[in-house]
Write a protein that holds these residues in place. Sequence first.
Motif, short mmCIF file in Angstrom:
data_model
loop_
_atom_site.label_atom_id
_atom_site.label_comp_id
_atom_site.label_asym_id
_atom_site.label_seq_id
_atom_site.Cartn_x
_atom_site.Cartn_y
_atom_site.Cartn_z
N ALA A 60 0.84 -1.18 -0.02
CA ALA A 60 -0.07 0.01 -0.07
C ALA A 60 0.92 1.09 -0.10
N ASP A 61 1.89 1.29 0.64
CA ASP A 61 2.82 2.55 0.77
C ASP A 61 3.50 2.72 -0.52
N GLY A 62 3.74 1.37 -1.19
CA GLY A 62 4.58 1.57 -2.40
C GLY A 62 3.44 2.15 -3.51
N GLU A 63 2.13 1.73 -3.55
CA GLU A 63 1.54 2.31 -4.32
C GLU A 63 0.98 3.78 -4.30
N ASP A 64 0.87 4.22 -2.88
CA ASP A 64 0.73 5.50 -2.59
C ASP A 64 1.81 6.25 -2.87
N ALA A 65 3.22 5.80 -2.91
CA ALA A 65 4.29 6.53 -3.35
C ALA A 65 4.32 6.69 -4.97
N HIS A 66 3.83 5.70 -5.49
CA HIS A 66 3.86 5.58 -6.80
C HIS A 66 2.76 6.64 -7.60
N ARG A 67 1.62 6.78 -6.87
CA ARG A 67 0.59 7.64 -6.95
C ARG A 67 0.99 9.24 -6.96
N MET A 68 1.71 9.32 -5.60
CA MET A 68 2.09 10.72 -5.68
C MET A 68 3.19 11.00 -6.74
N SER A 69 4.08 10.09 -7.10
CA SER A 69 5.01 10.47 -7.87
C SER A 69 4.22 10.90 -9.38
N GLN A 70 3.35 10.16 -9.57
CA GLN A 70 2.25 10.34 -10.83
C GLN A 70 1.84 11.76 -10.71
N ASP A 71 1.43 11.90 -9.50
CA ASP A 71 0.67 13.53 -9.52
C ASP A 71 1.74 14.46 -9.55
N ILE A 72 2.94 14.38 -9.10
CA ILE A 72 4.03 15.32 -9.19
C ILE A 72 4.28 15.29 -10.72
N GLN A 73 4.44 14.39 -11.37
CA GLN A 73 5.07 14.49 -12.73
C GLN A 73 3.83 15.10 -13.56
N ALA A 74 2.62 14.91 -13.41
CA ALA A 74 1.54 15.53 -13.98
C ALA A 74 1.35 16.80 -13.94
N ARG A 75 1.85 17.38 -12.44
CA ARG A 75 1.67 18.69 -12.40
C ARG A 75 2.95 19.52 -13.09
N VAL A 76 4.07 18.73 -13.04
CA VAL A 76 5.40 19.37 -13.69
C VAL A 76 4.92 19.67 -15.16
N MET A 77 4.07 18.83 -15.82
CA MET A 77 3.70 18.80 -16.97
C MET A 77 3.09 20.42 -17.41
N LEU A 78 2.37 20.79 -16.42
CA LEU A 78 1.74 22.27 -16.79
C LEU A 78 2.99 23.45 -17.04
N THR A 79 4.01 23.35 -16.61
CA THR A 79 5.07 24.17 -17.18
C THR A 79 5.51 24.05 -18.39
N SER A 80 5.61 22.65 -18.72
CA SER A 80 5.79 22.52 -20.29
C SER A 80 4.77 22.98 -21.25
N ALA A 81 3.43 22.64 -20.63
CA ALA A 81 2.52 23.03 -21.52
C ALA A 81 2.39 24.42 -21.73
N LEU A 82 2.64 25.37 -20.75
CA LEU A 82 2.42 26.69 -20.69
C LEU A 82 3.61 27.31 -21.67
N MET A 83 4.73 26.71 -21.48
CA MET A 83 5.89 27.33 -22.43
C MET A 83 5.55 26.76 -23.81
N TYR A 84 4.77 25.77 -24.23
CA TYR A 84 4.33 25.37 -25.46
C TYR A 84 3.37 26.41 -26.00
N VAL A 85 2.58 26.74 -25.16
CA VAL A 85 1.57 27.77 -25.38
C VAL A 85 2.32 29.05 -25.86
N GLN A 86 3.14 29.53 -25.02
CA GLN A 86 4.03 30.77 -25.27
C GLN A 86 4.71 30.60 -26.71
N GLU A 87 5.41 29.67 -26.89
CA GLU A 87 6.23 29.46 -28.08
C GLU A 87 5.63 29.15 -29.11
N THR A 88 4.33 28.42 -29.25
CA THR A 88 3.86 28.13 -30.69
C THR A 88 3.03 29.50 -31.07
#
Length: 311
Positions: A34-62
């Motif tokens: 259960a701890d491993g699954e929670d840690a994996h889910r948290m890592s996924q959530d962090i990774q998804a939120r990091v993508m916001l920066t990439s997406a915003l820069m994509y909007v600016q650049e395009t």
Amino acid sequence: MIRHDQRGTILVVVAGLCALLSAMSLAFVMRMRADGEDAHRMSQDIQARVMLTSALMYVQETGRLGWGGETFGWRDVRDGMPGPRDFFGQWPAMFASTISDDGLRRPAVTKAFFPVVRGTAARNPMYVMRRPPFAIRSTIAPNPVPIVDPGDNATAPWDQLINYAVADPSPVTSDPGAFASGDLAPLQVSGIASWFRVYRSGVTTFVITCGSGASQGFRDWQEVVDTPGAADIFGNQADFEAIRSAEVRRWYEAEWSDLVTGNNFMHGHYARHNQRTFGNPNLGAEETPNKRNLAGTFAYIASLPSEPLDW
């Protein structure tokens, strides 16, 4: 001498201890899982939120790049017309046949893609490629001055002391075709897969979907089927749905603005600079990071509480 009834008691006690140890071991293993699954889910959530920066820069650049020539923002800074338009105020040839003057899809066109307003979203899988297109070597000093110590001989000719023997920047490969196309195969040790989608909901507004998982940003199975070659990636609909249910998705809305100031580009907090004042055109005298802002800023960036209808 141990009586028969005592032997039975010892057997019961030993069996009980074994059962207790087994139960504790099972509980420990389940807790670890259960701890491993929670840690994996948290890592996924962090990774998804990091993508916001990439997406915003994509909007600016395009808004400025990527359409075969320079363009002038999502709302053209020269005349206020919907963009991105080229130097002559025309739509770039890449999508000119599908977009009307108001930025929407032409009535005669059945399906239009980004950057058409309310067209199909731009889907961007963010896996690590073996070699991205137009990859440049990360060598800091490809042509170093051949002087290490103060006592070294500095009387060599200038063409040796300051030379350009190695191209700077230098491509990773000398093959022009391979340099342009890259090697798009994913690097297997690149970690959790992530992606983002950008849907242009208005002339300057965008719905951004950020995800962490192996769906590569496909919204549903129908979109997979409609994309040539995509169905081979997932095999069948059941496998795709299983992948989709295991990933994390976040939705945001942002409005692009042509207001800029000073030398800044980032949309968020940078070092000691407050994101609330970052990019404010009224604060031109404020110290800002040394990055030129040539791509606009954002009037707002909002997290959406639930999945929007169109993304």
